[in-house]
Design a protein around this motif. Structure first.
Motif, PDB file in Angstrom:
ATOM      1  N   THR A  63       0.847  -1.200   0.000  1.00 17.21           N
ATOM      2  CA  THR A  63       0.000   0.000   0.000  1.00 17.21           C
ATOM      3  C   THR A  63       0.876   1.242   0.000  1.00 17.21           C
ATOM      4  O   THR A  63       2.113   1.154   0.039  1.00 17.21           O
ATOM      5  N   THR A 107      -9.540  -2.389   5.952  1.00 21.00           N
ATOM      6  CA  THR A 107      -8.669  -2.600   4.795  1.00 21.00           C
ATOM      7  C   THR A 107      -7.963  -3.949   4.796  1.00 21.00           C
ATOM      8  O   THR A 107      -7.354  -4.320   3.787  1.00 21.00           O
ATOM      9  N   GLY A 162      -9.851   5.312   4.493  1.00 17.55           N
ATOM     10  CA  GLY A 162      -9.747   3.957   5.014  1.00 17.55           C
ATOM     11  C   GLY A 162     -10.584   3.730   6.255  1.00 17.55           C
ATOM     12  O   GLY A 162     -11.107   2.628   6.464  1.00 17.55           O
TER      13      GLY A 162
END
Length: 218
Positions: A63, A107, A162
């Motif tokens: 990420t 996530t 998120g």
């Protein structure tokens, strides 16, 4: 501003003092105890996750929070640095812990040595903006964190989306996380890694200096 209002009748004063959140009991370095307890929990979680990745066929999902290599500062050193230069309240580190937990729930990110530092500076900054009456701008927090302002701006937006902008923390949730930290203090062992609870409710570095290698995915 300020997501929480703690009253002695709602929050146990002893827990509050033990963690150094009010009239703090400091360790030999003069830090609120919550800093070392949080770093201990995060360090254990990172080691457990990395061991799991080594022994399984699962692959880590890269990420924007990932770097190509781990920073030179340990989690403890990094948390101490953030506290020293950000001047945020000790409670912000509990709130940041809750935010990171929420981010993980939504996530499925696994904490490891490549992403924990960026998640920490981002979550503490967001917590300070939401909790404290006074806070710095992103450029300052970026210098504290050892990354560029542009990168921190990007991390902040990714983090907020998120957690679905769910920044409010109830007193009940705050107490649960404080209990986990207190457990770390009393027995030095947390059997469960993050997530641990439900989510109900002047720096000398330059802006271009970085404690990280830039992440492989942006």
């Amino acid at each position: 501003m300020g997501a929480l209002s703690f009253e002695p009748t709602i929050f146990c004063p002893l827990d509050y003092v033990t963690l150094g959140l009010k009239d703090p009991i400091k360790d030999y370095l003069g830090k609120p105890r919550v800093l070392s307890l949080l770093s201990s929990i995060l360090d254990k979680t990172v080691k457990e996750n990395e061991k799991m990745l080594e022994t399984s066929e699962a692959e880590d999902v890269i990420t924007v929070f990932h770097g190509t290599r781990a920073p030179s500062l340990s989690i403890q050193q990094y948390i101490d640095r953030i506290f020293r230069y950000s001047n945020c309240s000790p409670s912000c580190f509990v709130i940041a812990h809750i935010y990171v937990d929420r981010f993980i729930h939504r996530t499925n990110l696994r904490l490891n040595s490549l992403n924990i530092h960026r998640l920490l500076i981002t979550s503490v900054m967001v917590a300070a903006k939401f909790m404290d009456d006074a806070f710095f701008n992103n450029a300052y927090y970026a210098r504290v964190g050892g990354i560029t302002t542009r990168e921190l701006n990007k991390l902040e937006m990714k983090f907020l989306f998120g957690v679905d902008f769910q920044l409010h923390v109830s007193v009940q949730t705050f107490k649960k996380y404080c209990s986990t930290l207190k457990q770390e203090a009393s027995c030095g062992l947390i059997e469960r890694s993050i997530p641990v609870c439900g989510t109900e409710d002047g720096c000398t570095s330059n802006d271009d200096d970085s404690l990280y290698s830039h992440s492989t995915s942006r």
